[in-house]
Write a protein that holds these residues in place. Structure first.
Motif, mmCIF file in Angstrom:
data_model
loop_
_atom_site.group_PDB
_atom_site.id
_atom_site.type_symbol
_atom_site.label_atom_id
_atom_site.label_comp_id
_atom_site.label_asym_id
_atom_site.label_seq_id
_atom_site.Cartn_x
_atom_site.Cartn_y
_atom_site.Cartn_z
ATOM 1 N N MET A 187 0.853 -1.193 0.000
ATOM 2 C CA MET A 187 0.000 0.000 0.000
ATOM 3 C C MET A 187 0.889 1.243 0.000
ATOM 4 O O MET A 187 1.838 1.344 0.774
ATOM 5 C CB MET A 187 -0.916 -0.006 1.231
ATOM 6 N N ASN A 188 0.546 2.207 -0.886
ATOM 7 C CA ASN A 188 1.338 3.419 -0.984
ATOM 8 C C ASN A 188 0.976 4.397 0.137
ATOM 9 O O ASN A 188 0.108 4.153 0.982
ATOM 10 C CB ASN A 188 1.155 4.060 -2.357
ATOM 11 N N ARG A 189 1.650 5.567 0.131
ATOM 12 C CA ARG A 189 1.439 6.552 1.185
ATOM 13 C C ARG A 189 0.030 7.139 1.123
ATOM 14 O O ARG A 189 -0.570 7.412 2.169
ATOM 15 C CB ARG A 189 2.490 7.653 1.053
ATOM 16 N N PHE A 190 -0.500 7.365 -0.060
ATOM 17 C CA PHE A 190 -1.846 7.933 -0.183
ATOM 18 C C PHE A 190 -2.895 6.995 0.413
ATOM 19 O O PHE A 190 -3.817 7.424 1.120
ATOM 20 C CB PHE A 190 -2.146 8.206 -1.662
ATOM 21 N N GLY A 191 -2.736 5.685 0.160
ATOM 22 C CA GLY A 191 -3.681 4.715 0.715
ATOM 23 C C GLY A 191 -3.599 4.659 2.232
ATOM 24 O O GLY A 191 -4.637 4.548 2.920
ATOM 25 N N THR A 225 -2.730 7.128 4.190
ATOM 26 C CA THR A 225 -3.337 8.372 4.705
ATOM 27 C C THR A 225 -4.856 8.261 4.732
ATOM 28 O O THR A 225 -5.508 8.666 5.712
ATOM 29 C CB THR A 225 -2.900 9.552 3.836
ATOM 30 N N LEU A 226 -5.427 7.713 3.686
ATOM 31 C CA LEU A 226 -6.886 7.540 3.666
ATOM 32 C C LEU A 226 -7.345 6.586 4.764
ATOM 33 O O LEU A 226 -8.406 6.803 5.392
ATOM 34 C CB LEU A 226 -7.323 7.011 2.301
ATOM 35 N N LEU A 227 -6.584 5.540 5.016
ATOM 36 C CA LEU A 227 -6.950 4.586 6.055
ATOM 37 C C LEU A 227 -6.933 5.242 7.439
ATOM 38 O O LEU A 227 -7.833 5.028 8.262
ATOM 39 C CB LEU A 227 -5.987 3.397 6.015
ATOM 40 N N VAL A 245 -9.954 7.854 12.043
ATOM 41 C CA VAL A 245 -10.252 9.036 12.870
ATOM 42 C C VAL A 245 -11.738 9.362 12.811
ATOM 43 O O VAL A 245 -12.374 9.700 13.833
ATOM 44 C CB VAL A 245 -9.391 10.227 12.420
ATOM 45 N N VAL A 246 -12.317 9.262 11.623
ATOM 46 C CA VAL A 246 -13.744 9.564 11.483
ATOM 47 C C VAL A 246 -14.584 8.569 12.267
ATOM 48 O O VAL A 246 -15.545 8.944 12.983
ATOM 49 C CB VAL A 246 -14.128 9.577 9.987
#
Length: 292
Positions: free
Chosen positions: A1-5, A7-9, A14-15
């Motif tokens: 998994m890349n950095r963008f994935g 971050t979304l996780l 948090v939500v």
């Protein structure tokens, strides 16, 4: 998994945690009012319980080994406590609403005492466990990459060795040797007679050359003989010898000379005998003189 994935996780986590905290807010606030907390303390009480749960979750992601197990236990304990308090809030209708006053959490006194003990011990436990988790996170030293690779390689080697032991190699049977052919009878001719023996001249053993100067006391008193004298002496001693007996070793022992000179004398004597034999044959073949 890349950095963008990743971050979304994290954002999704948090939500979800924020919405769960909002759902549990009313129940924990009303429980705090029921055990005698003032309005300010009851507003902060949900941060004590659910906030420590969030802190334990972060420590679980950072720590390793026994520290991580400890963080998981704290997270599981406070999750169970929050679940119990939310369950009690749902069972007791008197705890709902803004005008909640001090009262019992259960009709049965032992259950009420246990629930009050649980609700009042959570803030104290949050101070202790929260401080311990923060100290462990601050003093945590991540393992070097080389050590992690080494441990991974060791685990891989162990798994490969276990695999090799669990599946032994098949043993192939040894090949059966072929039967030997039956012996065949061979006619061996009988020997006609004993082979004639040939006399071979014995070779003289080479003598070792002197490596140093011979002292005067060790020298032989016999005077040095010239080659002509040696040849004359050898001719006299070997006059009645046959050609077979005329060897260098025999001449050396008879004349008492060196092996090299004995070979020279042998060759000279054989040459003389050959010349004498040729001269004698010529005289025998000459015609007889006629006597008048």
């Amino acid at each position: 998994m890349n950095r963008f994935g990743k971050t979304l996780l994290v954002l999704a986590l948090v939500v979800v945690v924020g919405m769960a905290f909002r759902v549990s807010w009313n129940a924990l606030r009303d429980i705090a009012r029921a055990i005698g907390a003032d309005p300010t303390a009851s507003m902060l009480y949900p941060f004590v319980v659910d906030g420590l749960m969030a802190l334990a979750l972060i420590a679980t992601l950072v720590l390793t080994g026994r520290d991580r197990v400890f963080a998981l236990r704290v997270l599981a304990t406070y999750t169970a406590a929050s679940l119990v308090l939310n369950y009690v809030h749902g069972l007791v209708p008197e705890l709902h609403g803004e005008s909640v006053d001090w009262g019992q959490l259960a009709d049965w006194d032992p259950a009420n005492w246990a629930l009050v003990l649980l609700a009042t011990s959570l803030p104290v436990g949050a101070i202790y466990f929260g401080s311990d988790l923060v100290a462990k996170v601050l003093h945590h030293r991540p393992a070097p990459v080389a050590d992690e690779q080494k441990s991974t390689q060791i685990e891989t080697n162990r798994s490969m060795s276990d695999l090799g032991e669990s599946a032994p190699e098949a043993v192939t049977p040894a090949p059966v040797p072929a039967a030997l052919p039956a012996p065949v009878a061979v006619d061996v001719p009988e020997p006609v007679g004993p082979a004639p023996l040939r006399s071979v001249a014995a070779e003289s053993t080479p003598t070792r050359r002197a490596t140093g100067r011979v002292p005067e006391s060790a020298r032989t008193p016999r005077p040095t003989r010239t080659p002509d004298q040696l040849l004359s002496e050898a001719r006299e001693l070997t006059a009645d010898w046959s050609d077979v007996d005329l060897t260098a070793e025999g001449i050396r022992k008879a004349v008492h000379t060196s092996a090299a000179r004995a070979r020279t004398l042998r060759d000279a004597l054989k040459t003389e005998r050959a010349d004498n034999a040729v001269t004698g044959s010529r005289q025998d073949d000459a015609p007889l003189a006629t006597v008048v």
